[in-house]
Design an enzyme around this catalytic site. Sequence first.
Site, PDB file in Angstrom:
ATOM      1  N   THR A   1       0.199  -5.947   1.032  1.00 48.97           N
ATOM      2  CA  THR A   1      -0.955  -6.503   0.323  1.00 48.97           C
ATOM      3  C   THR A   1      -1.055  -5.884  -1.056  1.00 48.97           C
ATOM      4  O   THR A   1      -0.594  -4.758  -1.290  1.00 48.97           O
ATOM      5  CB  THR A   1      -2.275  -6.194   1.049  1.00 48.97           C
ATOM      6  OG1 THR A   1      -2.493  -4.770   1.029  1.00 48.97           O
ATOM      7  CG2 THR A   1      -2.277  -6.708   2.469  1.00 48.97           C
ATOM      8  N   ASP A   2      -1.686  -6.602  -1.983  1.00 46.77           N
ATOM      9  CA  ASP A   2      -2.153  -5.931  -3.181  1.00 46.77           C
ATOM     10  C   ASP A   2      -3.210  -4.924  -2.734  1.00 46.77           C
ATOM     11  O   ASP A   2      -3.799  -5.062  -1.650  1.00 46.77           O
ATOM     12  CB  ASP A   2      -2.736  -6.944  -4.169  1.00 46.77           C
ATOM     13  CG  ASP A   2      -2.747  -6.424  -5.593  1.00 46.77           C
ATOM     14  OD1 ASP A   2      -2.646  -5.193  -5.786  1.00 46.77           O
ATOM     15  OD2 ASP A   2      -2.868  -7.240  -6.523  1.00 46.77           O
ATOM     16  N   TRP A   3      -3.445  -3.917  -3.544  1.00 45.23           N
ATOM     17  CA  TRP A   3      -4.307  -2.799  -3.127  1.00 45.23           C
ATOM     18  C   TRP A   3      -5.735  -3.283  -2.887  1.00 45.23           C
ATOM     19  O   TRP A   3      -6.436  -3.696  -3.801  1.00 45.23           O
ATOM     20  CB  TRP A   3      -4.254  -1.705  -4.181  1.00 45.23           C
ATOM     21  CG  TRP A   3      -3.258  -0.631  -3.869  1.00 45.23           C
ATOM     22  CD1 TRP A   3      -3.524   0.712  -3.818  1.00 45.23           C
ATOM     23  CD2 TRP A   3      -1.877  -0.763  -3.539  1.00 45.23           C
ATOM     24  NE1 TRP A   3      -2.374   1.406  -3.476  1.00 45.23           N
ATOM     25  CE2 TRP A   3      -1.359   0.526  -3.295  1.00 45.23           C
ATOM     26  CE3 TRP A   3      -1.022  -1.846  -3.401  1.00 45.23           C
ATOM     27  CZ2 TRP A   3      -0.022   0.758  -2.932  1.00 45.23           C
ATOM     28  CZ3 TRP A   3       0.311  -1.636  -3.044  1.00 45.23           C
ATOM     29  CH2 TRP A   3       0.788  -0.344  -2.820  1.00 45.23           C
TER      30      TRP A   3
END
Length: 781
Positions: free
Chosen positions: A229-231
């Site tokens: 995932t993106d953060w």
Amino acid sequence: MTNYKELISKMTLEEKASLMSGDNFWNTKPIDRLGIPSIMLTDGPHGLRKQGGKADHLGLNKSIPATCFPPAATLANSWDLELLNEVGTYLGKEAASEQVSVLLGPGLNIKRNPLCGRNFEYFSEDPYLSGKLAANMVKGIQSHGISACPKHYAVNSQEHMRMTIDEVVDERALREVYLEGFRYAVEEGQPKTVMSSYNKVNGEFANENKHLMQDILYGEWDYQGVVVTDWGGNNDRVEGLKAGNQLEMPSAGGITDKEIVDAIKTGKLSEDVLDEAVERMLTLVFDTKEALRNTEKVDYEEHHKKAIDAAKRSMVLLKNDESLLPLRQGQRVAVIGDFAKAPRYQGAGSSLINPTKVDNAWDLLAETELKIVGYEQGFNRFGGKNESLKNSALRLARQADVVLLFLGLDEGSEAEGVDRQDMRLRGNQLELVNELSKVHDNIVVVLSGGSVIEMPFVNDVKSILHGYLGGQGGASAVRDILIGDYNPSGKLAETYPIKYEDVSSAPYYPGLEATAEHRESIFIGYRYFDTKHVPVLFPFGHGLSYTQFEYSDLEVTEQSISFKVKNVGMLAGEEISQVYIKSTNSSVFRANKELKGFSKVHLEPSESKEVKIELDDHAFAYYNSFINGWSVESGLYEIQVGSSIEDIRLTETLELQGDDAPHQYDQEVLKHYYQGDVHQITDTEFHQLLGYTPPNPLWDRKGKLGYNDTIAQGRYKKGFGKALYLVVLLTKKVLHVMGKPLQANNVMFVMNMPFRQIPRFSQGKVSEKMIDRLLKLINLW
């Protein structure tokens, strides 16, 4: 993929679940008893951003020194696959030397609109160019055994409300424009990791979107790696895992690990799905960890030289009337503009690099044989009138034969988390160039910025050198081009409109609240301007040289194109040749022509070379959503070879026999698409193209806020919700006034973060119970 089934059989359910999320901000969880180590993931796309102290996602806290190479928006102008591979190799070497297993880049989202605040991190408006460049950078990074991580998959087209926005896009545009670059990056680059985007795509969050993940990424493209995932980009952890998102970052403090365990115990999730995810993670962990056993020491001076080389090969000479450039020995030169002494060389946010050194143009020009008559700042960097600075610049200009005027976008103009408000330079800069043009005929503008800029001064100056964002060696590159030590060869990887209103997505961008409707469909960038014959400031593929090139001897087959390029000027130089294909009798709406090949060759004076470009399976095809596949129409196709999309030198017609599969595009119903007139798209046309009626683009302003809503939505509430929104907004404005644009952007990150993400991002310090109480308080009114 190595078989880790025996190791997995020794793991408890809780241990397997623990590998699905981070141990902290940058590292995965180890399992010491089984010898499974932790690995580190770090930003970024154009330099290593490894934070030694306090961690953050927006570049606020300092990282260790590393080479700041030019970002993707700059490198794309090189059109140089070998260069992208070389830069990737240098990036991978620095990452490996710091025991980093995953370098989070490159970014290759399509530049749908010039106002996207993160365009400086992306390559192009064209998916073919983006994908080819990204694939070669991935190969370079991974040549050291670590992992690259192409991002953000997919349709991350705006920063505003990026964590909740639903990108509504038709299947054909999705495939031809937004996913095609990722296809090249995955199939040719074979990355070990891919990052999913924050946003929804057609109603589903990207990392839960089975169509994006299962049907396309793992299915059609046969992806073998890990999806991260993106953060803070996880919504429903179990649904993400089912779709094929293995790793959630950063740590969620064990909250989502428990969700996975509970889902398996209740039968909501099959343990086989978890085991497959664990096996992919183990492959990434052990493969990259093994590569880090023997790493090379980094020669940062050598890497600085490569950063200069990359910048030189990427800068674009947009205009050069009367061959004012290169400057000649003995000319009296006035250097004006704040950016000459304090260069703007990179963007802001998660890709903010702490450079090993930074060149500046003023110092470097002073060392040349030019007669530098002086320097004046000329304007305040962040705007505002200053008559004294302006008048001093005008006085200096009168003493010179040539004025070098350094203009650009400031650090707060383009950054992660916020979109630009317009395409303009600050008013004080525009006023200065206007006043200078009244007292001087020989003005050279040197531009800094990672995004498209309006240039109302284009007819008032003789030369424009666009340095984009040059990285830490950008000023050295500018000097070499200005004095003729290097012949500029860069060409624009994006179209420069005359004004923002000309952009195809301008009526629809950004999606303000619940959805972002891509009504322009496939007509992004030059696909719109060239089809609709809209005049532009500088066309896609444009870039001048100090020499000239001739094209000849075009030969065309269905598989390849060959031609000759000759340097007919007096200086050695490089030419970027571009191949466009035009369908002359299509029954579906298509762009007038599309880029399907390119080549960059170096030629000495009078030298000629034969260029051969192979065409791939999609060169003549369009995506036919009726058959869920690529289709080729029978008929005549015009092959165009040129120096830019508007500078076509050779043409040849080819007749093809295609599959002629049936399609669902009705010219009467979709008349504006067939005309390329996408500023006029009706609801009927767009819904017909989508195949469904999209949700309301506005938030439910009367409904209660929940976990997937944001502080920003409090603007429509009364009482505490409204007060909270106003406090955050005021904080942003105060930070801007204090000259702290990066901190102000961080406030917007908080403003647009869903409530569900706060407990996870705080690793449980803010509990779900606390969020429940907050929402209850907001919903009282």
